[in-house]
Design a protein around this motif. Structure first.
Motif, PDB file in Angstrom:
ATOM      1  N   SER A   1      39.424 -35.705 -12.934  1.00 58.64           N
ATOM      2  CA  SER A   1      38.349 -34.786 -12.542  1.00 58.64           C
ATOM      3  C   SER A   1      38.939 -33.468 -12.059  1.00 58.64           C
ATOM      4  O   SER A   1      39.832 -33.448 -11.203  1.00 58.64           O
ATOM      5  N   LEU A   2      38.422 -32.355 -12.609  1.00 60.88           N
ATOM      6  CA  LEU A   2      38.868 -31.012 -12.239  1.00 60.88           C
ATOM      7  C   LEU A   2      37.708 -30.257 -11.611  1.00 60.88           C
ATOM      8  O   LEU A   2      36.622 -30.165 -12.191  1.00 60.88           O
ATOM      9  N   TYR A   3      37.954 -29.703 -10.417  1.00 61.98           N
ATOM     10  CA  TYR A   3      36.916 -28.980  -9.681  1.00 61.98           C
ATOM     11  C   TYR A   3      37.089 -27.476  -9.879  1.00 61.98           C
ATOM     12  O   TYR A   3      38.159 -26.997 -10.250  1.00 61.98           O
ATOM     13  N   ASP A   4      36.014 -26.736  -9.620  1.00 62.55           N
ATOM     14  CA  ASP A   4      35.958 -25.322  -9.985  1.00 62.55           C
ATOM     15  C   ASP A   4      37.081 -24.505  -9.353  1.00 62.55           C
ATOM     16  O   ASP A   4      37.777 -23.760 -10.034  1.00 62.55           O
ATOM     17  N   ASP A   5      37.284 -24.624  -8.055  1.00 61.63           N
ATOM     18  CA  ASP A   5      38.276 -23.790  -7.376  1.00 61.63           C
ATOM     19  C   ASP A   5      39.100 -24.653  -6.426  1.00 61.63           C
ATOM     20  O   ASP A   5      39.183 -24.389  -5.227  1.00 61.63           O
ATOM     21  N   SER A   6      39.707 -25.677  -6.994  1.00 59.01           N
ATOM     22  CA  SER A   6      40.473 -26.643  -6.218  1.00 59.01           C
ATOM     23  C   SER A   6      41.858 -26.809  -6.833  1.00 59.01           C
ATOM     24  O   SER A   6      42.040 -26.615  -8.040  1.00 59.01           O
ATOM     25  N   PHE A   7      42.815 -27.173  -5.995  1.00 63.84           N
ATOM     26  CA  PHE A   7      44.176 -27.380  -6.498  1.00 63.84           C
ATOM     27  C   PHE A   7      44.489 -28.850  -6.736  1.00 63.84           C
ATOM     28  O   PHE A   7      45.638 -29.214  -6.953  1.00 63.84           O
ATOM     29  N   ILE A   8      43.472 -29.722  -6.707  1.00 64.42           N
ATOM     30  CA  ILE A   8      43.732 -31.133  -6.955  1.00 64.42           C
ATOM     31  C   ILE A   8      43.003 -31.599  -8.215  1.00 64.42           C
ATOM     32  O   ILE A   8      42.007 -31.010  -8.640  1.00 64.42           O
ATOM     33  N   ALA A   9      43.530 -32.656  -8.824  1.00 66.97           N
ATOM     34  CA  ALA A   9      42.873 -33.369  -9.914  1.00 66.97           C
ATOM     35  C   ALA A   9      42.754 -34.818  -9.477  1.00 66.97           C
ATOM     36  O   ALA A   9      43.760 -35.444  -9.123  1.00 66.97           O
ATOM     37  N   LEU A  10      41.537 -35.349  -9.489  1.00 73.15           N
ATOM     38  CA  LEU A  10      41.295 -36.717  -9.026  1.00 73.15           C
ATOM     39  C   LEU A  10      41.364 -37.703 -10.187  1.00 73.15           C
ATOM     40  O   LEU A  10      40.831 -37.440 -11.271  1.00 73.15           O
ATOM     41  N   VAL A  11      42.005 -38.841  -9.941  1.00 74.38           N
ATOM     42  CA  VAL A  11      42.201 -39.856 -10.975  1.00 74.38           C
ATOM     43  C   VAL A  11      41.390 -41.108 -10.643  1.00 74.38           C
ATOM     44  O   VAL A  11      41.408 -41.574  -9.497  1.00 74.38           O
ATOM     45  N   HIS A  12      40.684 -41.640 -11.647  1.00 75.30           N
ATOM     46  CA  HIS A  12      39.995 -42.920 -11.509  1.00 75.30           C
ATOM     47  C   HIS A  12      40.254 -43.749 -12.762  1.00 75.30           C
ATOM     48  O   HIS A  12      40.373 -43.198 -13.868  1.00 75.30           O
ATOM     49  N   HIS A  13      40.299 -45.062 -12.580  1.00 67.71           N
ATOM     50  CA  HIS A  13      40.438 -45.991 -13.698  1.00 67.71           C
ATOM     51  C   HIS A  13      39.053 -46.362 -14.199  1.00 67.71           C
ATOM     52  O   HIS A  13      38.134 -46.614 -13.416  1.00 67.71           O
ATOM     53  N   LEU A  14      38.888 -46.378 -15.522  1.00 66.66           N
ATOM     54  CA  LEU A  14      37.613 -46.768 -16.135  1.00 66.66           C
ATOM     55  C   LEU A  14      37.733 -48.199 -16.655  1.00 66.66           C
ATOM     56  O   LEU A  14      38.499 -48.474 -17.580  1.00 66.66           O
ATOM     57  N   GLU A  15      36.998 -49.104 -16.041  1.00 63.66           N
ATOM     58  CA  GLU A  15      37.065 -50.514 -16.413  1.00 63.66           C
ATOM     59  C   GLU A  15      36.164 -50.798 -17.617  1.00 63.66           C
ATOM     60  O   GLU A  15      35.047 -50.276 -17.712  1.00 63.66           O
ATOM     61  N   GLY A  16      36.641 -51.647 -18.509  1.00 60.08           N
ATOM     62  CA  GLY A  16      35.834 -52.088 -19.639  1.00 60.08           C
ATOM     63  C   GLY A  16      35.250 -50.934 -20.428  1.00 60.08           C
ATOM     64  O   GLY A  16      35.947 -50.031 -20.850  1.00 60.08           O
ATOM     65  N   GLU A  17      33.917 -50.963 -20.587  1.00 63.15           N
ATOM     66  CA  GLU A  17      33.223 -49.932 -21.352  1.00 63.15           C
ATOM     67  C   GLU A  17      32.554 -48.901 -20.446  1.00 63.15           C
ATOM     68  O   GLU A  17      31.700 -48.134 -20.898  1.00 63.15           O
ATOM     69  N   SER A  18      32.937 -48.875 -19.158  1.00 59.39           N
ATOM     70  CA  SER A  18      32.303 -47.936 -18.224  1.00 59.39           C
ATOM     71  C   SER A  18      32.535 -46.499 -18.664  1.00 59.39           C
ATOM     72  O   SER A  18      33.579 -46.160 -19.233  1.00 59.39           O
ATOM     73  N   GLU A  19      31.542 -45.649 -18.389  1.00 54.47           N
ATOM     74  CA  GLU A  19      31.588 -44.257 -18.817  1.00 54.47           C
ATOM     75  C   GLU A  19      32.131 -43.362 -17.711  1.00 54.47           C
ATOM     76  O   GLU A  19      32.180 -43.743 -16.533  1.00 54.47           O
ATOM     77  N   ALA A  20      32.540 -42.160 -18.111  1.00 55.92           N
ATOM     78  CA  ALA A  20      33.043 -41.183 -17.149  1.00 55.92           C
ATOM     79  C   ALA A  20      31.964 -40.844 -16.128  1.00 55.92           C
ATOM     80  O   ALA A  20      30.762 -40.871 -16.425  1.00 55.92           O
ATOM     81  N   GLN A  21      32.398 -40.538 -14.914  1.00 58.14           N
ATOM     82  CA  GLN A  21      31.460 -40.280 -13.830  1.00 58.14           C
ATOM     83  C   GLN A  21      31.937 -39.078 -13.018  1.00 58.14           C
ATOM     84  O   GLN A  21      33.132 -38.913 -12.771  1.00 58.14           O
ATOM     85  N   ARG A  22      30.994 -38.238 -12.617  1.00 62.29           N
ATOM     86  CA  ARG A  22      31.316 -37.106 -11.756  1.00 62.29           C
ATOM     87  C   ARG A  22      31.240 -37.536 -10.293  1.00 62.29           C
ATOM     88  O   ARG A  22      30.242 -38.106  -9.862  1.00 62.29           O
ATOM     89  N   TYR A  23      32.287 -37.235  -9.537  1.00 62.91           N
ATOM     90  CA  TYR A  23      32.328 -37.525  -8.105  1.00 62.91           C
ATOM     91  C   TYR A  23      32.285 -36.205  -7.344  1.00 62.91           C
ATOM     92  O   TYR A  23      33.250 -35.446  -7.334  1.00 62.91           O
ATOM     93  N   GLU A  24      31.130 -35.922  -6.731  1.00 60.70           N
ATOM     94  CA  GLU A  24      31.001 -34.666  -5.996  1.00 60.70           C
ATOM     95  C   GLU A  24      31.538 -34.794  -4.575  1.00 60.70           C
ATOM     96  O   GLU A  24      32.084 -33.842  -4.023  1.00 60.70           O
ATOM     97  N   GLN A  25      31.367 -35.966  -3.964  1.00 61.20           N
ATOM     98  CA  GLN A  25      31.855 -36.180  -2.608  1.00 61.20           C
ATOM     99  C   GLN A  25      32.373 -37.613  -2.485  1.00 61.20           C
ATOM    100  O   GLN A  25      31.688 -38.547  -2.886  1.00 61.20           O
ATOM    101  N   LEU A  26      33.559 -37.752  -1.950  1.00 64.74           N
ATOM    102  CA  LEU A  26      34.166 -39.065  -1.773  1.00 64.74           C
ATOM    103  C   LEU A  26      34.493 -39.279  -0.307  1.00 64.74           C
ATOM    104  O   LEU A  26      34.667 -38.320   0.462  1.00 64.74           O
ATOM    105  N   GLU A  27      34.608 -40.535   0.090  1.00 63.25           N
ATOM    106  CA  GLU A  27      34.993 -40.878   1.454  1.00 63.25           C
ATOM    107  C   GLU A  27      36.439 -41.365   1.455  1.00 63.25           C
ATOM    108  O   GLU A  27      37.043 -41.600   0.412  1.00 63.25           O
ATOM    109  N   GLY A  28      36.978 -41.540   2.639  1.00 63.80           N
ATOM    110  CA  GLY A  28      38.334 -42.059   2.764  1.00 63.80           C
ATOM    111  C   GLY A  28      39.387 -41.021   2.437  1.00 63.80           C
ATOM    112  O   GLY A  28      39.145 -39.815   2.474  1.00 63.80           O
ATOM    113  N   HIS A  29      40.581 -41.512   2.119  1.00 63.51           N
ATOM    114  CA  HIS A  29      41.720 -40.644   1.858  1.00 63.51           C
ATOM    115  C   HIS A  29      42.177 -40.771   0.408  1.00 63.51           C
ATOM    116  O   HIS A  29      41.879 -41.750  -0.264  1.00 63.51           O
ATOM    117  N   GLY A  30      42.888 -39.758  -0.029  1.00 65.73           N
ATOM    118  CA  GLY A  30      43.465 -39.761  -1.363  1.00 65.73           C
ATOM    119  C   GLY A  30      44.977 -39.679  -1.292  1.00 65.73           C
ATOM    120  O   GLY A  30      45.539 -38.949  -0.468  1.00 65.73           O
TER     121      GLY A  30
END
Length: 240
Positions: free
Chosen positions: A109-138
């Motif tokens: 995931s690439l955000y408009d004006d951010s220096f990070i790229a977020l990685v998620h694993h897609l299980e099975g046939e699951s589709e891509a998903q946009r994450y606007e806000q996440l909890e916890g740490h990265g």
């Protein structure tokens, strides 16, 4: 005139053959202008981050940091499965790569004006998903190798707050970010026009530091550091 056209035809044939060799043998190393490789290079310019809970699940299925990074070398970008609508963020790119006998898919995931790229694993046939806000740490999986990646805002306020660091020089901060860095996703706001990142790292002595940073002029620019007790130099700002 005929000889000139022959020369042009020979040149064209040689160019096409050379292009095929470059694409086949060098792939993203020699063809940065190809769509898939432009995406890969854009991601490689970012700090690669995976949410802690997601990283635990990825490790449980046998994925290591080196495996994730390999997607940016020889993984296949699935543009049809990606979310790349114009002016809609985050943009999400799906990668596929074979590991042993399984096809593994990851989304970046690439955000408009951010220096990070977020990685998620897609299980099975699951589709891509946009994450606007996440909890916890990265967890930081990779920090780009740039000798001038980190910058501390020169304002009196930020310089005052930075004076609480044992080693306030930007080269040390960059080194410690690469070695011990993480991000508090719950406090960060990646959807702002100027995304705010709450970063954490350890100083050489082991003390944990939290700072707020933005992406400014291709630099991770720290705007604030947080301390349990106010610093003496902060008194002048509390009266403003």
């Amino acid at each position: 005139m005929l000889n000139i056209w022959k020369r042009f035809s020979y040149y064209g044939i040689g160019f096409v053959i050379g292009l095929i060799f470059v694409i086949f043998f060098f792939q993203n190393r020699g063809c940065a202008w190809l769509p898939a490789n432009r995406v890969k290079n854009t991601i490689l310019d970012k700090v690669l981050v995976v949410p802690e809970d997601e990283w635990q699940r990825m490790q449980e299925i046998g994925l290591k940091k080196e495996d994730v990074l390999s997607f940016l070398n020889d993984g296949k970008v699935l543009f049809k499965s990606s979310l790349k609508d114009m002016n809609v963020y985050p943009k999400v790119y799906v990668f596929e790569k074979k590991k042993r006998n399984d096809n593994i898919r990851l989304q970046f995931s690439l955000y408009d004006d951010s220096f990070i790229a977020l990685v998620h694993h897609l299980e099975g046939e699951s589709e891509a998903q946009r994450y606007e806000q996440l909890e916890g740490h990265g967890v930081f999986l990779r920090v780009p190798r740039d000798s001038a990646l980190v910058f501390v805002d020169p304002s009196k306020f930020t310089q005052c707050k930075a004076s609480g660091l044992d080693y306030p020089d930007k080269e040390n901060i960059e080194k410690q970010l690469a070695r011990t860095g993480s991000i508090n996703l719950g406090k960060s706001n990646l959807m702002l026009p100027k995304a705010e990142h709450h970063l954490l790292f350890e100083e050489i002595g082991g003390r944990k530091i939290e700072g707020k940073a933005i992406w400014f002029e291709s630099r991770i620019t720290f705007k604030d550091f947080f301390w349990d007790e106010p610093l003496p130099c902060e008194e002048s700002f509390s009266n403003l």
